[in-house]
Motif scaffolding. Sequence first.
Motif, PDB file in Angstrom:
ATOM      1  N   ALA A   1      88.885  49.275 -15.385  1.00 48.44           N
ATOM      2  CA  ALA A   1      88.388  48.007 -14.847  1.00 48.44           C
ATOM      3  C   ALA A   1      88.677  47.907 -13.355  1.00 48.44           C
ATOM      4  O   ALA A   1      87.797  47.530 -12.560  1.00 48.44           O
ATOM      5  CB  ALA A   1      89.020  46.833 -15.592  1.00 48.44           C
ATOM      6  N   LEU A   2      89.872  48.258 -12.949  1.00 50.59           N
ATOM      7  CA  LEU A   2      90.233  48.191 -11.526  1.00 50.59           C
ATOM      8  C   LEU A   2      89.396  49.166 -10.699  1.00 50.59           C
ATOM      9  O   LEU A   2      88.981  48.848  -9.583  1.00 50.59           O
ATOM     10  CB  LEU A   2      91.727  48.453 -11.348  1.00 50.59           C
ATOM     11  CG  LEU A   2      92.656  47.391 -11.949  1.00 50.59           C
ATOM     12  CD1 LEU A   2      94.102  47.862 -11.915  1.00 50.59           C
ATOM     13  CD2 LEU A   2      92.492  46.056 -11.227  1.00 50.59           C
TER      14      LEU A   2
ATOM     15  N   LEU B   1      93.520  40.717 -11.433  1.00 50.32           N
ATOM     16  CA  LEU B   1      93.323  40.774  -9.980  1.00 50.32           C
ATOM     17  C   LEU B   1      94.624  41.002  -9.220  1.00 50.32           C
ATOM     18  O   LEU B   1      94.610  41.582  -8.129  1.00 50.32           O
ATOM     19  CB  LEU B   1      92.611  39.509  -9.502  1.00 50.32           C
ATOM     20  CG  LEU B   1      91.188  39.323 -10.042  1.00 50.32           C
ATOM     21  CD1 LEU B   1      90.587  38.012  -9.546  1.00 50.32           C
ATOM     22  CD2 LEU B   1      90.291  40.507  -9.700  1.00 50.32           C
ATOM     23  N   ASP B   2      95.751  40.569  -9.783  1.00 51.34           N
ATOM     24  CA  ASP B   2      97.046  40.808  -9.136  1.00 51.34           C
ATOM     25  C   ASP B   2      97.394  42.290  -9.065  1.00 51.34           C
ATOM     26  O   ASP B   2      98.246  42.692  -8.279  1.00 51.34           O
ATOM     27  CB  ASP B   2      98.170  40.077  -9.875  1.00 51.34           C
ATOM     28  CG  ASP B   2      98.295  38.625  -9.465  1.00 51.34           C
ATOM     29  OD1 ASP B   2      97.636  38.205  -8.487  1.00 51.34           O
ATOM     30  OD2 ASP B   2      99.050  37.891 -10.131  1.00 51.34           O
ATOM     31  N   GLN B   3      96.728  43.113  -9.848  1.00 51.29           N
ATOM     32  CA  GLN B   3      97.015  44.549  -9.825  1.00 51.29           C
ATOM     33  C   GLN B   3      96.270  45.278  -8.706  1.00 51.29           C
ATOM     34  O   GLN B   3      96.506  46.471  -8.481  1.00 51.29           O
ATOM     35  CB  GLN B   3      96.687  45.154 -11.192  1.00 51.29           C
ATOM     36  CG  GLN B   3      97.607  44.591 -12.262  1.00 51.29           C
ATOM     37  CD  GLN B   3      97.383  45.209 -13.599  1.00 51.29           C
ATOM     38  OE1 GLN B   3      97.385  46.435 -13.733  1.00 51.29           O
ATOM     39  NE2 GLN B   3      97.224  44.376 -14.609  1.00 51.29           N
ATOM     40  N   LEU B   4      95.403  44.564  -8.019  1.00 54.97           N
ATOM     41  CA  LEU B   4      94.706  45.157  -6.866  1.00 54.97           C
ATOM     42  C   LEU B   4      95.612  45.117  -5.645  1.00 54.97           C
ATOM     43  O   LEU B   4      96.321  44.133  -5.430  1.00 54.97           O
ATOM     44  CB  LEU B   4      93.427  44.380  -6.564  1.00 54.97           C
ATOM     45  CG  LEU B   4      92.313  44.463  -7.607  1.00 54.97           C
ATOM     46  CD1 LEU B   4      91.231  43.429  -7.307  1.00 54.97           C
ATOM     47  CD2 LEU B   4      91.727  45.860  -7.643  1.00 54.97           C
TER      48      LEU B   4
ATOM     49  N   ILE C   1      90.581  43.807 -22.638  1.00 59.66           N
ATOM     50  CA  ILE C   1      91.702  44.653 -22.191  1.00 59.66           C
ATOM     51  C   ILE C   1      92.983  44.242 -22.912  1.00 59.66           C
ATOM     52  O   ILE C   1      93.811  45.083 -23.253  1.00 59.66           O
ATOM     53  CB  ILE C   1      91.869  44.593 -20.657  1.00 59.66           C
ATOM     54  CG1 ILE C   1      90.585  45.073 -19.982  1.00 59.66           C
ATOM     55  CG2 ILE C   1      93.067  45.422 -20.211  1.00 59.66           C
ATOM     56  CD1 ILE C   1      90.550  44.854 -18.479  1.00 59.66           C
ATOM     57  N   GLY C   2      93.116  42.950 -23.140  1.00 61.46           N
ATOM     58  CA  GLY C   2      94.252  42.442 -23.913  1.00 61.46           C
ATOM     59  C   GLY C   2      95.599  42.776 -23.306  1.00 61.46           C
ATOM     60  O   GLY C   2      95.792  42.725 -22.096  1.00 61.46           O
ATOM     61  N   ALA C   3      96.536  43.156 -24.174  1.00 61.38           N
ATOM     62  CA  ALA C   3      97.911  43.423 -23.748  1.00 61.38           C
ATOM     63  C   ALA C   3      98.010  44.596 -22.780  1.00 61.38           C
ATOM     64  O   ALA C   3      99.007  44.742 -22.070  1.00 61.38           O
ATOM     65  CB  ALA C   3      98.797  43.681 -24.970  1.00 61.38           C
ATOM     66  N   GLY C   4      96.967  45.419 -22.722  1.00 60.87           N
ATOM     67  CA  GLY C   4      96.948  46.524 -21.773  1.00 60.87           C
ATOM     68  C   GLY C   4      97.076  46.070 -20.333  1.00 60.87           C
ATOM     69  O   GLY C   4      97.514  46.832 -19.467  1.00 60.87           O
TER      70      GLY C   4
ATOM     71  N   GLY D   1      99.918  51.963 -16.597  1.00 63.13           N
ATOM     72  CA  GLY D   1      99.161  53.158 -16.929  1.00 63.13           C
ATOM     73  C   GLY D   1      98.083  52.956 -17.986  1.00 63.13           C
ATOM     74  O   GLY D   1      97.519  53.936 -18.457  1.00 63.13           O
ATOM     75  N   ASP D   2      97.812  51.715 -18.374  1.00 64.96           N
ATOM     76  CA  ASP D   2      96.791  51.450 -19.387  1.00 64.96           C
ATOM     77  C   ASP D   2      95.427  51.932 -18.907  1.00 64.96           C
ATOM     78  O   ASP D   2      94.993  51.602 -17.802  1.00 64.96           O
ATOM     79  CB  ASP D   2      96.748  49.947 -19.685  1.00 64.96           C
ATOM     80  CG  ASP D   2      95.677  49.604 -20.694  1.00 64.96           C
ATOM     81  OD1 ASP D   2      95.838  49.983 -21.865  1.00 64.96           O
ATOM     82  OD2 ASP D   2      94.674  48.970 -20.293  1.00 64.96           O
TER      83      ASP D   2
END
Length: 160
Positions: A60-61, A89-92, A45-48, A53-54
């Motif tokens: 993945a999420l 995981l912090d984006q969940l 995923i890298g910098a995305g 909005g990546d």
Amino acid sequence: MTAIVVISGNPRTGSRTSILASAVGEAIATTIGSPDPVLIEVGDIGAGLLTPGDDATAAALAAITEANLLVVATPTYKGSYTGVLKVLLDQLPAQALAGKLAVPVVTAGVAAQATAAEALLRQLLVELGAIAVRPGLPVVEADLTETSAIAQKYAAALDW
């Protein structure tokens, strides 16, 4: 059927940690009669991961939240899980993993590091609502030549 998602938190795609995680996911799938697991390589995923909005991050999420069982793997970095895994995981949202089984898998140079990092990863997964399988799987790097045997033995020992 249980949908299994394997998350490799190594920043390097195709790492030994990723190979171990995939083997654990496949062994569990075979044991419980589930379809082949889906692999998420966080390093791909890298910098995305840091871009709102990546598409790759969103995919993945979505896979993570739709799974019934997660195999979450990381090498030990500075005594804990990797930063890229934490960023994903912090984006969940809170309790996004509620009711999902999660298998923490950690690799490290020595057993004490692997065990300590496994406990921290377990704590993170529980904070997100997951039911963390006990025991998790801390593995010393020197043992990674036996990845398939480790994965099969681990999956067979779990009480499904």
